[in-house]
Design an enzyme around this catalytic site. Sequence first.
Site, short mmCIF file in Angstrom:
data_model
loop_
_atom_site.label_atom_id
_atom_site.label_comp_id
_atom_site.label_asym_id
_atom_site.label_seq_id
_atom_site.Cartn_x
_atom_site.Cartn_y
_atom_site.Cartn_z
N HIS A 24 -7.91 5.05 -8.79
CA HIS A 24 -7.20 6.31 -8.57
C HIS A 24 -5.91 6.38 -9.38
O HIS A 24 -5.39 5.36 -9.82
CB HIS A 24 -6.86 6.47 -7.08
CG HIS A 24 -5.78 5.55 -6.59
ND1 HIS A 24 -5.98 4.21 -6.36
CD2 HIS A 24 -4.48 5.78 -6.31
CE1 HIS A 24 -4.86 3.66 -5.94
NE2 HIS A 24 -3.92 4.58 -5.90
N CYS A 28 -11.16 2.19 3.53
CA CYS A 28 -10.40 2.73 2.39
C CYS A 28 -10.13 4.22 2.58
O CYS A 28 -11.06 5.00 2.79
CB CYS A 28 -11.20 2.49 1.12
SG CYS A 28 -10.57 3.40 -0.30
N CYS A 88 -12.22 6.48 -0.04
CA CYS A 88 -13.67 6.59 -0.10
C CYS A 88 -14.15 7.91 0.54
O CYS A 88 -13.53 8.41 1.47
CB CYS A 88 -14.33 5.39 0.61
SG CYS A 88 -14.40 3.90 -0.42
N HIS A 111 -9.38 0.94 -4.93
CA HIS A 111 -10.23 2.10 -5.24
C HIS A 111 -9.64 2.80 -6.47
O HIS A 111 -8.44 3.09 -6.50
CB HIS A 111 -10.26 3.06 -4.03
CG HIS A 111 -11.33 4.09 -4.13
ND1 HIS A 111 -12.38 4.17 -3.24
CD2 HIS A 111 -11.55 5.09 -5.03
CE1 HIS A 111 -13.17 5.17 -3.59
NE2 HIS A 111 -12.68 5.74 -4.67
N GLN A 118 -2.16 9.11 -9.91
CA GLN A 118 -1.25 9.97 -9.16
C GLN A 118 -0.72 11.09 -10.06
O GLN A 118 -0.73 10.97 -11.29
CB GLN A 118 -0.07 9.16 -8.64
CG GLN A 118 -0.46 8.00 -7.74
CD GLN A 118 0.72 7.43 -6.98
OE1 GLN A 118 1.51 8.17 -6.40
NE2 GLN A 118 0.86 6.12 -7.00
N SER A 142 -1.65 -0.40 -4.25
CA SER A 142 -1.97 -1.01 -2.96
C SER A 142 -3.40 -0.75 -2.51
O SER A 142 -3.81 -1.18 -1.45
CB SER A 142 -0.98 -0.50 -1.90
OG SER A 142 -0.93 0.90 -1.90
N HIS A 171 -15.97 2.69 -4.62
CA HIS A 171 -14.79 1.88 -4.36
C HIS A 171 -14.61 0.73 -5.36
O HIS A 171 -13.49 0.29 -5.62
CB HIS A 171 -14.91 1.31 -2.94
CG HIS A 171 -13.71 0.58 -2.45
ND1 HIS A 171 -12.55 1.22 -2.07
CD2 HIS A 171 -13.47 -0.76 -2.27
CE1 HIS A 171 -11.66 0.33 -1.67
NE2 HIS A 171 -12.19 -0.88 -1.79
N ASN A 231 -1.22 3.54 -11.70
CA ASN A 231 -0.83 2.14 -11.57
C ASN A 231 -2.10 1.37 -11.31
O ASN A 231 -2.76 1.58 -10.30
CB ASN A 231 0.12 1.95 -10.38
CG ASN A 231 1.48 2.56 -10.62
OD1 ASN A 231 2.00 2.52 -11.73
ND2 ASN A 231 2.08 3.11 -9.57
O1 LIG Z 1 2.64 5.54 -4.51
P1 LIG Z 1 2.16 4.13 -4.30
O2 LIG Z 1 0.91 3.82 -5.09
O3 LIG Z 1 2.03 3.75 -2.86
O4 LIG Z 1 3.33 3.22 -4.89
C1 LIG Z 1 3.38 2.67 -6.17
O5 LIG Z 1 3.65 3.64 -7.18
C2 LIG Z 1 4.89 4.35 -7.08
C3 LIG Z 1 5.03 5.24 -8.28
O6 LIG Z 1 5.10 4.54 -9.50
C4 LIG Z 1 6.07 3.39 -6.95
O7 LIG Z 1 7.23 4.12 -6.62
C5 LIG Z 1 5.84 2.32 -5.88
O8 LIG Z 1 6.90 1.36 -5.94
C6 LIG Z 1 4.50 1.63 -6.13
O9 LIG Z 1 4.25 0.67 -5.13
#
Ligand SMILES: O=P(O)(O)O[C@H]1O[C@H](CO)[C@@H](O)[C@H](O)[C@H]1O
Lengths: 350, 350
Positions: free
Chosen positions: A168, A52, A55, A166, A170, A163, A115, A155
Amino acid sequence: SSTFELDSSPHRRLNILTGEWVLVSPHRSKRPWQGQTEVMHDEDRPEYDPKCYLCPGNVRADGELNPPYERGFVFRNDFSALLEDTPVFASNENDLLVANNQRGICKVISFSAKHNLTLPELSVEEITDIVALWQQEFKSLAELEWIKYIQIFENKGSIMGCSNPHPHGQIWSQSDVPMEILKETERQKNYYAIHRESLLSAYLKLELAKKERIVYQNNHFVVLVPFWATWPYETMIISKRHISNISLFTEGEKSSLADALKVLTTRYDNLFECSFPYSAGMHQAPVNGGEYDEWHWHMHFYPPLLRSATVKKFMVGYELLANAQRDITPEFAANRLREISDLHYKMKLN
Amino acid sequence: SSTFELDSSPHRRLNILTGEWVLVSPHRSKRPWQGQTEVMHDEDRPEYDPKCYLCPGNVRADGELNPPYERGFVFRNDFSALLEDTPVFASNENDLLVANNQRGICKVISFSAKHNLTLPELSVEEITDIVALWQQEFKSLAELEWIKYIQIFENKGSIMGCSNPHPHGQIWSQSDVPMEILKETERQKNYYAIHRESLLSAYLKLELAKKERIVYQNNHFVVLVPFWATWPYETMIISKRHISNISLFTEGEKSSLADALKVLTTRYDNLFECSFPYSAGMHQAPVNGGEYDEWHWHMHFYPPLLRSATVKKFMVGYELLANAQRDITPEFAANRLREISDLHYKMKLN
Ligand SMILES: O=P(O)(O)O[C@H]1O[C@H](CO)[C@@H](O)[C@H](O)[C@H]1O
Ligand SMILES: O=P(O)(O)O[C@H]1O[C@H](CO)[C@@H](O)[C@H](O)[C@H]1O
């Protein structure tokens, strides 16, 4: 039926923050579902995963090593959608082809060294540390004068495009103010100009009096299902105080937000006894563009699940082409979220 | 990079139909994908399925029998999101809680008697019959004075919430004009008032001169990837003539639209050699509300796939909370769709 009932007759509701309508079709939740179902993912993950990139101590895509961090940890996204050094550009052909460059900084924030945890499984103290980290990141990004807006979000769950399990979130910051923020700024500005009170202060007062859509409240925050909610179990966290952004949060507000986050995400998990997916994020005033007195900090939760851990709401044909649409009423959703236990279902099993 | 390039530098583009921006991050398509992948569904279906509520002669949820139809067939949706007899209602508490009733009629339109076909597998003649059926339904719904808008659309594929693989679309008509149509009306009206030419006529002229985003054209329609496309392989079909709605289509236009639909959906299927999912629908002038001279008929295709038959674009956190976002450029998508064969991949196998 000969009389109109909000809980059973099809109707529209106005989203006062964006000025957009949502179509509500309460009777439709009875329709049988024979379509796609989601796969439930095995939740037995190790506390540490050597593969990961989040981690502690592991190597990231750009070759850097994560420090042996213990709580939150922030770094620049190795696959940033926005870059700091994009050259300036603007073009407009006959008002038909209109474009401009966009600069930005995208960061990733790990919520825990472990994780296998998620937000509701952290303690209020640990979540308070995350809130403090958000505040700190907001402040330091806002110091860059070319940054006009800072979007803090998460997300959660693979169904929401996440994806890496873990825990997290943004932070995307950029040189222009994004669409949803433009819409909410305009509506809040108009209301504030007339009433000298923030739109969400007035709305909170009304909701606290009615009590029909309140999910939870503590000293500083209210969790509710907005009257115009679009996603089945959509909620908002609204600060009781009219504050324009997270940099102004007091110590008390930071730990209260952590408490509200823990309660809400725990109830979400308990709703269908699964790690409840969602996209969530704060909406706050743009930065480096004036005063924004009208702005009232809030956080939106957009969870896709409708009927169970495996049946989601599809925002597709009619919704994409014509109008947002929901089946269960906001009041039904609020009732369910209000009555659910605050003890995480995984704890009950022990 | 020191010079700005539309095909590699992050930028924003304006959607001239809605007034909303989309963020384009071309460099980001290189990011590896470790997230959720979609399940490919077995496409071996029988020509007739005794359990399908759309197959000829079968019984539907409301107990009615489908006739032994041969081509298209329309009936009222047994689980309509909108109902014809909803009582009138309107409420507004302090501009904070705003709602009104919504009346409507929802229909389902089967595209073929055969359970195992999809639009690209029908002949141009068969698709022309569907276009004629759309026209007829539009005309008869528009005769009801309380109906203000008619949304014709298709959700294709289980990933788009389609719960029955039998080829079919939907028609939702209602007593208020939905959001996306309000936005497009305003922008088209403003442009038309100034230029005395429809916004899309001017846009088409420019695109036909540039040829960078054109996918296909015949006598009456152009298929292109709009400059502001949001979904990876989003396209639009635009009528060459400035026509406000489908009721005005000539015989020639009906079969030309069928031809454009066949070519576009065949190329979509060929792109990743799968039954390509999308939500698609026509945008046209509202009805029973005046002249709408500014309106120019078009059809949007919103397909979710990004990299392959199993990896889609997730419209999640940043997209839902802040701004629409895409990775590959519209020009890249148009190039791929332009160069693909018009012979359906299933035909090649024979
Ligand atoms: O940035 P990540 O986690 O790889 O990507 C994820 O969040 C982003 C922001 O909402 C999106 O644009 C991507 O489609 C989604 O897969
Ligand atoms: O009407 P259907 O096909 O059952 O339902 C599908 O299309 C509708 C219109 O876009 C959506 O509201 C539903 O979420 C989707 O599952």
